[in-house]
Design a protein around this motif. Structure first.
Motif, PDB file in Angstrom:
ATOM      1  N   THR A  61     -68.854 -26.662 -11.829  1.00  0.00           N
ATOM      2  CA  THR A  61     -68.454 -26.316 -10.462  1.00  0.00           C
ATOM      3  C   THR A  61     -67.070 -26.890 -10.144  1.00  0.00           C
ATOM      4  OG1 THR A  61     -69.689 -28.237  -9.604  1.00  0.00           O
ATOM      5  CG2 THR A  61     -70.820 -26.113  -9.630  1.00  0.00           C
ATOM      6  N   CYS A  62     -66.286 -27.097 -11.229  1.00  0.00           N
ATOM      7  CA  CYS A  62     -64.869 -27.475 -11.105  1.00  0.00           C
ATOM      8  C   CYS A  62     -64.653 -28.875 -10.540  1.00  0.00           C
ATOM      9  CB  CYS A  62     -64.097 -26.457 -10.271  1.00  0.00           C
ATOM     10  SG  CYS A  62     -64.175 -24.781 -10.941  1.00  0.00           S
ATOM     11  N   GLY A  63     -65.602 -29.782 -10.772  1.00  0.00           N
ATOM     12  CA  GLY A  63     -65.439 -31.167 -10.370  1.00  0.00           C
ATOM     13  C   GLY A  63     -65.000 -32.027 -11.542  1.00  0.00           C
ATOM     14  N   ASP A  64     -64.842 -33.311 -11.293  1.00  0.00           N
ATOM     15  CA  ASP A  64     -64.440 -34.273 -12.323  1.00  0.00           C
ATOM     16  C   ASP A  64     -65.509 -35.347 -12.470  1.00  0.00           C
ATOM     17  OD1 ASP A  64     -61.925 -33.137 -12.965  1.00  0.00           O
ATOM     18  OD2 ASP A  64     -61.082 -33.996 -11.121  1.00  0.00           O
ATOM     19  N   VAL A  65     -65.817 -35.701 -13.704  1.00  0.00           N
ATOM     20  CA  VAL A  65     -66.768 -36.769 -13.988  1.00  0.00           C
ATOM     21  C   VAL A  65     -65.974 -38.043 -14.252  1.00  0.00           C
ATOM     22  CG1 VAL A  65     -68.623 -37.567 -15.489  1.00  0.00           C
ATOM     23  CG2 VAL A  65     -68.393 -35.123 -14.984  1.00  0.00           C
ATOM     24  N   GLU A  66     -66.186 -39.052 -13.411  1.00  0.00           N
ATOM     25  CA  GLU A  66     -65.408 -40.279 -13.518  1.00  0.00           C
ATOM     26  C   GLU A  66     -66.108 -41.354 -14.333  1.00  0.00           C
ATOM     27  OE1 GLU A  66     -64.599 -41.264  -9.456  1.00  0.00           O
ATOM     28  OE2 GLU A  66     -62.901 -39.854  -9.341  1.00  0.00           O
ATOM     29  N   GLY A  67     -67.394 -41.230 -14.515  1.00  0.00           N
ATOM     30  CA  GLY A  67     -68.095 -42.235 -15.303  1.00  0.00           C
ATOM     31  C   GLY A  67     -69.594 -42.009 -15.296  1.00  0.00           C
ATOM     32  N   MET A  68     -70.279 -42.648 -16.241  1.00  0.00           N
ATOM     33  CA  MET A  68     -71.721 -42.493 -16.360  1.00  0.00           C
ATOM     34  C   MET A  68     -72.330 -43.810 -16.821  1.00  0.00           C
ATOM     35  SD  MET A  68     -73.854 -39.811 -18.767  1.00  0.00           S
ATOM     36  CE  MET A  68     -72.833 -38.449 -18.219  1.00  0.00           C
ATOM     37  N   VAL A 127     -69.954 -38.559 -24.389  1.00  0.00           N
ATOM     38  CA  VAL A 127     -70.286 -39.498 -23.304  1.00  0.00           C
ATOM     39  C   VAL A 127     -69.863 -40.916 -23.662  1.00  0.00           C
ATOM     40  CG1 VAL A 127     -72.221 -40.556 -22.065  1.00  0.00           C
ATOM     41  CG2 VAL A 127     -72.140 -38.082 -22.370  1.00  0.00           C
ATOM     42  N   LEU A 128     -69.782 -41.211 -24.947  1.00  0.00           N
ATOM     43  CA  LEU A 128     -69.354 -42.542 -25.386  1.00  0.00           C
ATOM     44  C   LEU A 128     -68.021 -42.937 -24.762  1.00  0.00           C
ATOM     45  CD1 LEU A 128     -69.974 -44.956 -27.273  1.00  0.00           C
ATOM     46  CD2 LEU A 128     -68.827 -43.694 -29.102  1.00  0.00           C
ATOM     47  N   PHE A 129     -67.167 -41.944 -24.485  1.00  0.00           N
ATOM     48  CA  PHE A 129     -65.830 -42.226 -23.970  1.00  0.00           C
ATOM     49  C   PHE A 129     -65.781 -42.333 -22.446  1.00  0.00           C
ATOM     50  CE2 PHE A 129     -65.211 -40.321 -28.130  1.00  0.00           C
ATOM     51  CZ  PHE A 129     -64.297 -41.195 -28.709  1.00  0.00           C
ATOM     52  N   LYS A 132     -69.818 -46.300 -18.764  1.00  0.00           N
ATOM     53  CA  LYS A 132     -69.333 -47.417 -17.966  1.00  0.00           C
ATOM     54  C   LYS A 132     -70.063 -48.726 -18.254  1.00  0.00           C
ATOM     55  CE  LYS A 132     -66.170 -45.254 -15.589  1.00  0.00           C
ATOM     56  NZ  LYS A 132     -64.737 -45.597 -15.748  1.00  0.00           N
ATOM     57  N   ASN A 133     -71.063 -48.710 -19.100  1.00  0.00           N
ATOM     58  CA  ASN A 133     -71.748 -49.964 -19.441  1.00  0.00           C
ATOM     59  C   ASN A 133     -72.165 -49.944 -20.904  1.00  0.00           C
ATOM     60  OD1 ASN A 133     -73.832 -48.095 -19.237  1.00  0.00           O
ATOM     61  ND2 ASN A 133     -75.243 -49.510 -18.246  1.00  0.00           N
ATOM     62  N   TRP A 134     -72.476 -51.136 -21.427  1.00  0.00           N
ATOM     63  CA  TRP A 134     -72.765 -51.259 -22.852  1.00  0.00           C
ATOM     64  C   TRP A 134     -74.151 -50.741 -23.206  1.00  0.00           C
ATOM     65  CZ3 TRP A 134     -69.800 -51.532 -26.816  1.00  0.00           C
ATOM     66  CH2 TRP A 134     -68.514 -52.033 -26.686  1.00  0.00           C
TER      67      TRP A 134
END
Length: 250
Positions: A61-68, A127-129, A132-134
């Motif tokens: 939907t044309c958004g940006d994923v900033e972290g997971m 997703v590795l890149f 946001k956490n180990w």
């Protein structure tokens, strides 16, 4: 290739029976080991697919994923910017259920099992890149190595378990998705849950109500995976049926 037998006449042949029995065995094993540490990695993979579904909906939907993030307590979060919020929110629970169905169907065929394993490995690598956490980083690295080992065993040895592994992850994902919806949205009603947030922008139903709706859809996905799996096995070419029978017999 035979035409699809949507009515499942003459069900069930040997391959179909083996498919159902294997799912039944996996279900019993999962329920027996539900609260043990042995299933923790597979539960976290379900959380991963939940969060990845949010990310996919955001990008579509044309958004940006900033972290997971995926946490050791079986929680997780995905930070997004833009996109269509009312599509991103339900994508987690429903997307996770959909991937469970897709993995179960992929296990009926060695080629599609290879594709599913490669696709899951690629998703973990991507997703590795953005992790946001180990916990999530370790999960990605660990399952990439795990899938690589299973692939090598499948291709170079007599241990033909790739389809078993894909089927187990699919069954685990389908069961955990239905349980997670009930536990988070219906019984405990976590106020920070996706359903509660969705109820704020779609107030025609409460968070609990949306949880029930999503739970029913997830259960439909689970039933559809069994039905479509039986249909798919029945229309496989005779050579592939022999391959399936050999693989399940290992």
């Amino acid at each position: 290739m035979n035409t699809p037998n949507w009515e499942l006449r003459s069900c069930c042949n040997r391959n179909q029976t083996t498919f159902l029995i294997t799912i039944g065995i996996f279900t019993v094993v999962i329920l027996l080991l539900w609260r043990t540490f042995l299933l923790t990695p597979f539960k976290l993979i379900t959380v991963f697919l939940h969060e990845a579904s949010h990310a996919v909906a955001c990008k579509l939907t044309c958004g940006d994923v900033e972290g997971m993030e995926v946490n050791a307590n079986e929680g997780g979060s995905t930070t997004t910017r833009g996109g269509i919020y009312w599509l991103i929110l339900p994508a987690g629970y429903l997307g996770s259920s959909f991937w469970g169905m897709a993995l179960i169907l992929a296990s009926t065929n060695l080629l599609t099992a290879r594709i599913a394993a490669a696709g899951l490995g690629l998703a973990l690598f991507i997703v590795l890149f953005i992790a946001k956490n180990w916990t999530l980083r370790s999960l990605c690295i660990g399952f990439i190595v795990f899938l690589a080992v299973i692939w090598v065993l499948q291709e170079l040895t007599t241990v033909k378990i790739l389809r078993y592994v894909i089927l187990f992850i699919g069954v685990m994902n389908s069961l955990f998705s239905v349980y997670d919806i009930y536990d988070d949205l219906i019984s405990r009603r976590v106020h920070s849950s996706d359903a509660e947030k969705f109820a704020e922008i779609c107030p025609c139903c409460t968070g609990c109500g949306w949880g029930v709706i999503w739970g029913m859809i997830s259960f439909v996905f689970l039933c559809a995976s069994l039905y479509l799996g039986l249909v798919q096995i029945q229309i496989l070419p005779s050579e592939m049926q022999k391959l399936c029978l050999f693989a399940y017999a290992q």
